[in-house]
Write a protein that holds these residues in place. Structure first.
Motif, PDB file in Angstrom:
ATOM      1  N   ARG A 217      23.199   5.040 -57.496  1.00  0.00           N
ATOM      2  CA  ARG A 217      23.312   6.424 -57.970  1.00  0.00           C
ATOM      3  C   ARG A 217      22.287   6.720 -59.059  1.00  0.00           C
ATOM      4  O   ARG A 217      21.641   7.776 -59.058  1.00  0.00           O
ATOM      5  N   SER A 246      25.192   7.332 -51.173  1.00  0.00           N
ATOM      6  CA  SER A 246      24.492   7.691 -52.408  1.00  0.00           C
ATOM      7  C   SER A 246      23.680   8.969 -52.224  1.00  0.00           C
ATOM      8  O   SER A 246      23.652   9.828 -53.112  1.00  0.00           O
ATOM      9  N   GLU A 249      26.137  11.921 -52.192  1.00  0.00           N
ATOM     10  CA  GLU A 249      26.628  12.212 -53.535  1.00  0.00           C
ATOM     11  C   GLU A 249      25.575  12.976 -54.340  1.00  0.00           C
ATOM     12  O   GLU A 249      25.900  13.911 -55.085  1.00  0.00           O
ATOM     13  N   GLU A 252      25.330  16.582 -53.033  1.00  0.00           N
ATOM     14  CA  GLU A 252      26.487  17.405 -53.371  1.00  0.00           C
ATOM     15  C   GLU A 252      26.410  17.932 -54.797  1.00  0.00           C
ATOM     16  O   GLU A 252      26.844  19.049 -55.084  1.00  0.00           O
ATOM     17  N   SER A 290      31.884   8.284 -57.775  1.00  0.00           N
ATOM     18  CA  SER A 290      30.682   8.368 -58.369  1.00  0.00           C
ATOM     19  C   SER A 290      30.882   7.836 -59.705  1.00  0.00           C
ATOM     20  O   SER A 290      30.667   8.267 -60.774  1.00  0.00           O
ATOM     21  N   PRO A 442      31.188  15.650 -60.586  1.00  0.00           N
ATOM     22  CA  PRO A 442      31.937  16.239 -59.471  1.00  0.00           C
ATOM     23  C   PRO A 442      32.107  17.745 -59.647  1.00  0.00           C
ATOM     24  O   PRO A 442      32.080  18.270 -60.763  1.00  0.00           O
TER      25      PRO A 442
END
Length: 548
Positions: A217, A246, A249, A252, A290, A442
């Motif tokens: 990440r 990854s 994530e 997003e 995450s 998030p």
């Protein structure tokens, strides 16, 4: 130039004086050649026979045309991160090509130049690796992997069968025990694997390097959306599930440009990744649709720097504090390895400032203005620590803490704006960090941040704009726009409609996020019609999976 001397010299060589009515044509040719720079003005003129042979320099168009005909694809190779020299004939050809293109090097970049630049980037990529990373280590590897592309690039690197098999289903099949037995190499010889016709060798190498990375990440945050899409495509092709997750994530949480939206949706629909998070990525632009743990071992360096940090935070002289903040930030930025100051130490200092801020702010909300100046001081300290956290890519926990401070946001209006507006500078810095992709959190945290702190930010914006020197209003407005645009479409509507109403009633004291409003409008209304006509464009449906 002495014209009398020139005339005498010309007469001595058989030329008549310019005053002569019968001025010879050969002297005219000599002057033309001299003007064109073909002759040395200090040397005697050449015989007339040589002047009759005029020299014509090629035009820029002719040089470019001939260059396109003469330059071909020159295969180049890298062995273990070292750029290999071509054959002697290729070297002389390349030298002649370089000589011919010298005059137009600033105007035209040949195909060979582009290939050379790509090879240099790949060579640097293979050579540079962090301590302890065994990627492309010839001493410990047992597989020699060769990647080649259609444009003639060929790279050979040293990799490890155990790592490839553990991370990739493609390599697990290729390097299976049955395959290994068929190879039957000597005990000291590595296995040889070749992959041809790669779309982008550089992206393929970066994908393989991720298999050797402990924190995918954090590594992914160094790339932009375009590069992440390339890594996602390669990861899906070779069955590298950790790389796929990854990439998803990142997509997003990171902001996209409008040009990137269609590329992202098309690629995710093509790869059929609905079961691993693609639907969550597409919820930002579709109507339907995450954990990072960073830290390092402590030591004496950590203790010294933590002590310096507390001295700066508790300093009495404001000018000296500002100067030392700049100095400490510069030193920490220069040592970007993160091994000098642990994440826990930074957050320990952050917790101390936050505790003092909460105590003073709640007192001020009860009309107790004793030591009220501590609100601005501690907010400024938090702003500085936040900059350090963002620079080290470990600011996610700070955003969670700040978004959860509803006890402060609820009483925000009870504190005089002259004492509270510094708090909104912290919120503004968070908006800028999220909007630039420097902070990945998030969507629930981003939404909570906006619900708790967006209205106080609006209330303080006018005062903050007038009282804060060097405040970049446009950067903050762009950051806020991008932060809202990272949310699912329904949540975007809530925040943009609330802004629209407020902006119409307090124009000067409200940030102008019209650009973000227009993007949301197109997503919500214009593209909704396109989605109903062409659902495969932005929606990832179960039927697409069934047909694949």
């Amino acid at each position: 130039m002495d014209y009398s001397t020139a005339t005498t010299t010309a007469a001595a060589n058989g030329y008549s004086s310019p005053r002569d009515s019968s001025f010879p044509s050969s002297f005219t040719k000599f002057n033309s050649a001299l003007t064109a720079g073909l002759l040395n003005p200090m040397s005697p003129p050449p015989p007339p026979a040589m002047l009759d042979k005029t020299r014509s320099s090629p035009t820029l168009f002719e040089m470019m045309a001939s260059e396109a005909d003469t330059i071909g694809k020159v295969p180049v190779q890298i062995q273990n991160g070292v750029l290999q020299s071509p054959s002697s004939s290729s070297s002389s050809s390349a030298a002649a090509t370089a000589a011919r293109t010298t005059n137009v090097s600033h105007l035209v970049v040949s195909a060979q130049d582009k290939q050379a630049l790509a090879m240099q980037r790949i060579s640097d990529l293979l050579v540079v690796r962090s301590p302890g990373n065994q990627f492309n280590d010839p001493n410990s590897s047992d597989v020699k992997l060769t990647l080649s592309s259609k444009d003639g690039i060929s790279i050979t690197m040293c990799v490890h069968r155990q790592i490839l098999v553990a991370h990739s289903r493609f390599f697990a099949m290729k390097l299976s025990d049955r395959w290994s037995k068929q190879q039957l190499p000597p005990s000291s010889s590595p296995y040889i694997v070749e992959i041809s016709d790669c779309d982008d060798v550089e992206v393929y190498i970066e994908t393989l390097m991720l298999m050797y990375c402990r924190d995918l990440r954090k590594k992914m945050m160094r790339h932009d959306v375009s590069r992440v899409l390339g890594i996602l495509k390669v990861s899906a092709a070779i069955g590298f599930d950790a790389g796929v997750l990854s990439c998803l994530e990142y997509l997003e949480a990171a902001p996209w440009s409008e040009d990137e939206e269609y590329r992202i949706a098309s690629l995710l629909s093509e790869l059929h990744l609905e079961n691993v998070g693609a639907t969550e990525v597409l919820r930002r632009v579709s109507v339907e649709a995450s954990n990072g743990n960073s830290g390092s071992n402590g030591g004496s360096n950590d203790e010294v720097l933590l002590n310096l940090l507390h001295i700066v935070l508790e300093g009495k002289d404001e000018k000296a504090r500002r100067d030392m903040k700049t100095l400490v930030s510069k030193m920490l930025r220069e040592n970007s390895s993160g091994n000098d100051l642990r994440k826990e130490s930074l957050y320990l200092a952050c917790d101390g400032c936050l505790h003092k801020l909460k105590r003073q702010f709640l007192q001020a909300a009860e009309s107790d203005l004793e030591n009220v100046d501590q609100i601005a001081r501690q907010a400024d300290n938090l702003h500085w620590i936040l900059d350090i956290l963002i620079d080290r890519q470990i600011a996610e926990d700070f955003i969670v803490m700040w978004a959860s401070l509803s006890e402060l946001s609820d009483v925000h209006s009870k504190v005089p704006v002259v004492h509270r507006f510094e708090i909104s500078r912290v919120t503004a810095r968070i908006f800028v960090g999220i909007g630039k992709g420097q902070i990945l959190t998030p969507k629930e945290v981003r939404c909570l941040l906006l619900r708790n702190w967006l209205t106080p930010f609006y209330d303080d914006f006018g005062w903050m704009r007038r009282a804060s020197k060097g405040l970049d209003r446009y950067m903050i407005e762009d950051g806020l726009s991008n932060t809202i645009l990272t949310l699912p479409l329904a949540w975007q509507q809530e925040f943009f409609l609330a802004w629209f109403d407020r902006f119409l009633n307090s124009n000067e004291d409200c940030p102008n996020i019209q650009r973000g409003f227009e993007v949301w409008w197109r997503r919500a209304f214009w593209r909704r019609k396109e989605q109903s006509q062409d659902p495969a464009r932005l929606r990832v449906t179960a039927s697409a999976t069934d047909n694949s």
